[in-house]
Design an enzyme around this catalytic site. Structure first.
Site, mmCIF file in Angstrom:
data_model
loop_
_atom_site.group_PDB
_atom_site.id
_atom_site.type_symbol
_atom_site.label_atom_id
_atom_site.label_comp_id
_atom_site.label_asym_id
_atom_site.label_seq_id
_atom_site.Cartn_x
_atom_site.Cartn_y
_atom_site.Cartn_z
ATOM 1 N N HIS A 1 -13.291 -26.941 -3.016
ATOM 2 C CA HIS A 1 -13.855 -26.261 -1.857
ATOM 3 C C HIS A 1 -15.361 -26.455 -1.789
ATOM 4 O O HIS A 1 -16.006 -26.824 -2.755
ATOM 5 C CB HIS A 1 -13.512 -24.778 -1.857
ATOM 6 C CG HIS A 1 -13.707 -24.103 -3.185
ATOM 7 N ND1 HIS A 1 -12.685 -23.896 -4.079
ATOM 8 C CD2 HIS A 1 -14.800 -23.593 -3.784
ATOM 9 C CE1 HIS A 1 -13.136 -23.274 -5.151
ATOM 10 N NE2 HIS A 1 -14.428 -23.083 -5.001
ATOM 11 N N CYS B 1 -13.032 -12.971 -11.902
ATOM 12 C CA CYS B 1 -13.673 -14.197 -12.373
ATOM 13 C C CYS B 1 -15.060 -14.271 -11.750
ATOM 14 O O CYS B 1 -15.352 -13.539 -10.791
ATOM 15 C CB CYS B 1 -12.846 -15.433 -12.024
ATOM 16 S SG CYS B 1 -12.594 -15.726 -10.269
#
Length: 702
Positions: A618, A27
């Site tokens: 995050h 990804c």
């Protein structure tokens, strides 16, 4: 229905061949989705009795790499990736290319589909464009927009070093070895040391546009598209090839990059005899695509560019008797529009040509507008750092330096990355600077712009010259951050509090208000920029150390203090704020609001809702002093925009300081992502009655 040539699924009877498959997952950020897709595919293969080896291409590099023997023995290859994956090693094998989300959401179907996938012919192939095209279901238009954006970003990222190196070398050589000359602008003596430095910088600038075009094409059509993309970009930037005094610049490069990439994809679909297939990607496709694209640009696209250049020049010549403010605004708009393209060059050469007639005011208007774009974009990265990635902020500093020396190309990376926001902001600032210079009758005796020409004594009306540049740069900066901010908010649906946009992969950090921690959680939505005080009562040092070691999970980044049994939040932003408060109770968060905003900007780039009722928000930010991980549960679930539509009930928050180096946090995230694909592990995590029990379950992550 299985064809006779297809190997059967599963082990079958003793006389049947056991199916052997390979997979590659990747990804764009190379973190959670990469490893989740790998785990899902492996689990599906195991349940079907199929041998499978999965290579992950994550941020920490390729792991479990497929060998030549693996490929030779494989019955098919599944590529579940949202970025370029080299497929040349899979020549002669059935290859199925899909997005990484499909590797997570429907691994069993992919294993079935790969058995009838087309045989790869031997090219590099398989870029993100093909992956998107191969994906099933609706939303094709969205995928195509995503492919185009990724391709553009790929070109910009490769172009930036050439802009920075070329621009800075030119600026240094001009400042240390140049002098003003009425006929030549800033001139460096021939055969001097600084002339050689200048020439090296010019080479970097010359390569900038072809690199942009080439790597846009590469992201779409892979290696066969690189040559036509680069040569097409060179042609676009060389006006002499199509009878224009100015090339098409970076806008032309973007056009040729996309044309080359999609032309190569189209040629790849043409069926050719098997004996021709091996030379298609290295000889046939590059030659055909380069020739076709080059001639198309010269004979079709180039003519309108030349026409625009000539007619703009004539139009400007007819305006010399009009209002100086209006003329200055128009010249500023043109200078800022394409930064080296035909519109920019028309205005610049118009002003430069009038110097010889004794009219220096027109060049004064141009000279004031020339540095506004790089100075404004550089200033934008300083006043709203949160909107920009680390690489963009570094480019912004170089852009400021180039702007001082009148090198407008310093703003090109920003314009190429966000044209809809940056180009209008550039034009507005350029128009303001040009209009002020026209109103004040600023003069410039040399065909160059920027503060450097005033310092070297070529400008008349120096105070207003600097005022024009300063106001224009501020207008550009403020307009840019406003437009980028609004765009990111619209994309993410965030409230109008602060700018989402940022960057960055996550990293771990310690902090938190646990269910048994002494400190009180900061109320969701009311976090302020302040460190949170630690719990009032603290045990003896030896006891504290023993308890901390007993509580440590994930290399000590997650402790019982950073575990919360139940979130009170019912939406994503409130959950992120509550998790930030959880981390802050450890005293290792120095700016809670900045941590929240960084996490929200990461969400604006793409959801961290991973499906399977999991979310891992995050942030990489200096709002934390050391890596830390927190975990909390939500009984009702929180809408997180997950690919599978599930609400997040298991929420991990990871943060790490901007300056942190190394791959440990990425390895931990990879371990966490893989473990969370285990249904039993998730069930145990949901069923754990308190924070201590939750921590016991999390110790399984190894």
């Amino acid at each position: 229905m299985t064809s006779p040539a297809d190997p059967p699924i599963g082990g079958g009877s003793s006389g049947q061949k056991r199916l052997k498959l390979l997979a590659v997952t990747a990804c764009p950020t190379g973190i959670a989705h990469t490893y989740m897709a790998a785990e899902k595919l492996s689990q599906a293969a195991e349940s079907l009795g199929i041998d499978m080896k999965v290579e992950t291409q994550g941020s920490i590099g390729a792991e479990n790499v497929l060998t030549d023997n693996d490929v030779r023995e494989a019955d098919g290859i599944i590529i579940a990736a949202d970025k370029d994956v080299d497929r040349s090693r899979f020549a002669g094998k059935r290859v199925l290319s899909v997005g990484v989300s499909e590797g997570i959401s429907r691994p069993e179907q992919l294993i079935e589909q790969v058995r009838s996938a087309p045989v790869h012919g031997g090219g590099a192939g398989g870029g993100s464009a093909e992956a998107a095209a191969a994906g099933s279901g609706g939303g094709g238009g969205g995928r195509e927009r995503s492919v185009a954006y990724k391709a553009l970003m790929n070109g910009v990222s490769y172009m930036i070093p050439f802009v920075v190196v070329g621009g800075l070398l030119i600026a240094i050589s001009l400042s240390l070895g140049g002098h003003t000359d009425p006929k030549g602008g800033l001139v460096i003596p021939d055969d001097s040391f600084w002339m050689h430095v200048n020439q090296i910088g010019t080479i970097g600038f010359t390569l900038m546009v072809p690199i942009l075009s080439g790597y846009i094409a590469y992201a779409i059509g892979d290696r066969p598209a690189l040559v036509p993309g680069m040569i097409g970009g060179w042609i676009a930037n060389t006006g002499e090839l199509y009878d224009s005094k100015a090339g098409a610049g970076f806008i032309g490069a973007i056009v040729t990059g996309f044309l080359a990439g999609y032309l190569v994809l189209w040629i790849k679909k043409v069926k050719v005899p098997k004996f021709v297939q091996p030379i298609m990607p290295i000889i046939v496709i590059p030659i055909i695509a380069t020739t076709a694209l080059g001639l198309f640009f010269i004979y079709v696209i180039g003519k309108p560019i030349s026409w625009v250049f000539e007619h703009l020049t004539s139009w400007l010549s007819g305006m010399t008797g009009t209002s100086a403010i209006l003329l200055g605004a128009i010249l500023g708009l043109m200078i800022a529009f394409d930064m080296g393209g035909p519109v920019n060059k028309t205005a610049f050469l118009f002003g430069a040509g009038l110097i010889a007639t004794g009219n220096q005011t027109v060049m004064g208007m141009c000279a004031a507008a020339i540095p506004v774009m790089p100075l404004g974009q550089g200033l934008a990265t300083l006043i709203r750092k949160r909107l920009y990635s680390e690489q963009e902020r570094e480019t912004g500093l170089a852009s400021l330096f180039m702007g001082f020396f009148g090198i407008s190309e310093g703003a090109i990376p920003f314009a190429a990355a966000r044209p809809a926001q940056v180009i209008p902001a550039n034009m507005l600032g350029g128009a303001v600077a040009g209009a002020i210079a026209g109103m004040a009758s600023v003069k410039d005796a040399v065909p160059h712009g920027g503060p450097i020409v005033a310092i070297l004594g070529a400008v008349g009306g120096v105070p207003m010259f600097f005022v024009a540049i300063a106001i224009g740069s501020v207008v550009t900066a403020l307009t840019t951050v406003t437009l980028v901010d609004l765009t990111e908010r619209k994309r993410s649906g965030a409230p109008l509090v602060d700018a989402p946009g940022g960057h960055g992969g996550p990293e771990p950090v310690l902090a938190g208000v646990g269910a048994t921690a002494g400190g009180a959680a900061v109320a969701a939505g009311s976090l302020q920029k302040q460190p949170t005080a630690p719990a009032a009562a603290s045990p003896a040092p030896e006891q504290d150390q023993e308890e901390e070691q007993a509580d440590e999970v994930l290399s000590g980044y997650l402790t019982q203090q950073t575990v919360k049994v139940q979130l009170a939040a019912d939406d994503k932003e409130a959950a992120i704020r509550e998790m930030a408060a959880l981390l802050a109770a450890t005293g290792k968060v120095n700016d809670v609001e900045e941590l929240v905003q960084t996490a929200l900007r990461r969400e604006a780039q793409g959801t961290t809702g991973l499906g399977e009722e999991i979310a891992i928000p995050h942030a990489k930010t200096d709002a934390v002093d050391s890596p830390i991980v927190g975990f909390a549960r939500s009984a009702e679930g929180i809408e997180w925009g997950a690919l599978d539509g599930t609400k997040a009930k298991l929420v991990f928050m990871i943060s790490v300081p901007e300056a942190s180096a190394g791959d440990e946090h990425l390895r931990i995230l990879a371990l966490l992502s893989r473990k969370l694909m285990d249904t039993g592990f998730r069930e145990r995590l949901v069923a754990a009655p308190d924070d201590a029990a939750i921590l016991d379950v999390l110790r399984e992550v190894r």
